[in-house]
Write a protein that holds these residues in place. Structure first.
Motif, PDB file in Angstrom:
ATOM      1  N   ASP A   8       0.842  -1.198   0.000  1.00 57.06           N
ATOM      2  CA  ASP A   8       0.000   0.000   0.000  1.00 57.06           C
ATOM      3  C   ASP A   8       0.877   1.248   0.000  1.00 57.06           C
ATOM      4  O   ASP A   8       1.733   1.419   0.877  1.00 57.06           O
ATOM      5  N   LEU A   9       0.674   2.132  -0.962  1.00 56.18           N
ATOM      6  CA  LEU A   9       1.480   3.356  -1.071  1.00 56.18           C
ATOM      7  C   LEU A   9       0.699   4.612  -0.694  1.00 56.18           C
ATOM      8  O   LEU A   9       1.156   5.722  -0.976  1.00 56.18           O
ATOM      9  N   LEU A  31       2.027   2.917  -9.630  1.00 55.86           N
ATOM     10  CA  LEU A  31       2.239   3.523  -8.315  1.00 55.86           C
ATOM     11  C   LEU A  31       0.978   4.262  -7.861  1.00 55.86           C
ATOM     12  O   LEU A  31       0.594   4.200  -6.688  1.00 55.86           O
ATOM     13  N   ALA A  32       0.330   4.961  -8.801  1.00 55.48           N
ATOM     14  CA  ALA A  32      -0.908   5.666  -8.471  1.00 55.48           C
ATOM     15  C   ALA A  32      -2.004   4.684  -8.077  1.00 55.48           C
ATOM     16  O   ALA A  32      -2.755   4.920  -7.120  1.00 55.48           O
ATOM     17  N   VAL A 231       6.049  -1.135  -7.941  1.00 56.65           N
ATOM     18  CA  VAL A 231       5.301  -1.041  -6.681  1.00 56.65           C
ATOM     19  C   VAL A 231       6.046  -1.796  -5.579  1.00 56.65           C
ATOM     20  O   VAL A 231       6.165  -1.298  -4.442  1.00 56.65           O
ATOM     21  N   PHE A 232       6.548  -2.975  -5.883  1.00 54.74           N
ATOM     22  CA  PHE A 232       7.310  -3.750  -4.891  1.00 54.74           C
ATOM     23  C   PHE A 232       8.496  -2.959  -4.354  1.00 54.74           C
ATOM     24  O   PHE A 232       8.668  -2.805  -3.139  1.00 54.74           O
ATOM     25  N   LEU A 233       9.301  -2.398  -5.253  1.00 55.95           N
ATOM     26  CA  LEU A 233      10.507  -1.686  -4.814  1.00 55.95           C
ATOM     27  C   LEU A 233      10.193  -0.339  -4.171  1.00 55.95           C
ATOM     28  O   LEU A 233      11.013   0.204  -3.433  1.00 55.95           O
ATOM     29  N   SER A 238       9.564  -4.249   0.279  1.00 51.76           N
ATOM     30  CA  SER A 238      10.978  -4.401  -0.086  1.00 51.76           C
ATOM     31  C   SER A 238      11.904  -3.684   0.895  1.00 51.76           C
ATOM     32  O   SER A 238      13.010  -3.290   0.518  1.00 51.76           O
ATOM     33  N   ARG A 239      11.483  -3.538   2.138  1.00 46.00           N
ATOM     34  CA  ARG A 239      12.244  -2.679   3.056  1.00 46.00           C
ATOM     35  C   ARG A 239      13.644  -3.193   3.377  1.00 46.00           C
ATOM     36  O   ARG A 239      14.503  -2.411   3.808  1.00 46.00           O
TER      37      ARG A 239
END
Length: 256
Positions: A8-9, A31-32, A231-233, A238-239
């Motif tokens: 979630d971004l 990303l949006a 989105v993953f990165l 991907s922390r």
């Protein structure tokens, strides 16, 4: 505590360079859709406005800032404007790039310089001022777009391949320098994707047959298929991924 949805971004803002079309626009859209506010960039303000309108029609939070990634003055002015007037940049995708094909012995020196400036120097130009803000906040995600040609090459594209190899190693260097400040810096290395940059190749029947035979998945990638990697990165998923180059190439680099 880990988020319930690590992809979630929402609450994050992403700047994507070279995002008026092609892979840049596809990544910005992904990303949006994951919840990020997106800042699109290109030099062509008309194309940029059209892209922003297209993405905005989907109900996404979109801004557009035209600037030239090869000009440090233009970049610095734009980053200051975004940070002060739009909001903090949490995610940066360095995607702007160009291609020029010619036999190396006949390659125009001015085109070599242009490719280096556009594909490599611009990554430093944008990442450094953005990273300074991220470092002050103690977190940030930087994604540099490399290429499978960071590892391989073909006739007529040696300078392009050289820049993409350099971007891959610059990505590793950024991660080594900036991980201690809370930044994740990784690269995406696309294979052959059906985009405007590859229009001439897409029209070449012989080349298309070669792609189908050389790529284990037997086809070109579609721009939207790069979105999940972005989105993953860009996300908390991907922390602990840092200094990694993620190949999205249909297993092209996995076979001989």
């Amino acid at each position: 505590m880990a988020p319930s949805n690590p992809f979630d971004l929402k609450g994050r803002r992403a700047l994507v360079t070279g995002s008026s079309r092609g892979l840049g626009f596809a990544m910005a859209k992904a990303l949006a859709q994951a919840g990020a506010a997106v800042v699109l960039n290109a030099r062509d303000s008309v194309a940029l406005g059209n892209a922003a309108a297209d993405l905005g029609d989907g109900g996404h939070d979109v801004s557009a800032v035209a600037f030239d990634v090869t000009s440090r003055d233009s970049v610095n002015e734009a980053i200051t404007h975004i940070e002060d007037e739009i909001g903090p940049i949490d995610i940066l995708v360095n995607n702007a790039g160009m291609q020029f094909r010619s036999a190396l012995e006949a390659f125009p020196p001015e085109k070599f310089d242009q490719i280096v400036t556009t594909n490599l120097t611009s990554v430093f130009n944008v990442a450094q001022p953005v990273a300074r803000h991220m470092i002050a906040r103690g977190h940030g995600k930087i994604i540099n777009v490399c290429s499978l040609l960071a590892e391989l090459s073909r006739p007529s594209i040696a300078p392009y391949a050289a820049t993409k190899g350099a971007v891959a190693n610059l990505t590793r260097g950024m991660a080594v320098d900036w991980a201690k400040h809370g930044l994740n810096v990784n690269g995406i290395a696309p294979g052959y994707f059906a985009t405007e940059m590859n229009e001439a190749l897409l029209k070449d029947e012989k080349f298309n047959s070669w792609i189908a035979g050389r790529t284990p998945m037997g086809r070109w990638g579609q721009p939207e298929e790069l979105g999940g990697a972005a989105v993953f990165l860009a996300s908390e998923a991907s922390r602990f991924v840092n200094g990694h180059i993620l190949y999205v190439d249909g297993a092209f680099t996995a076979t001989v």
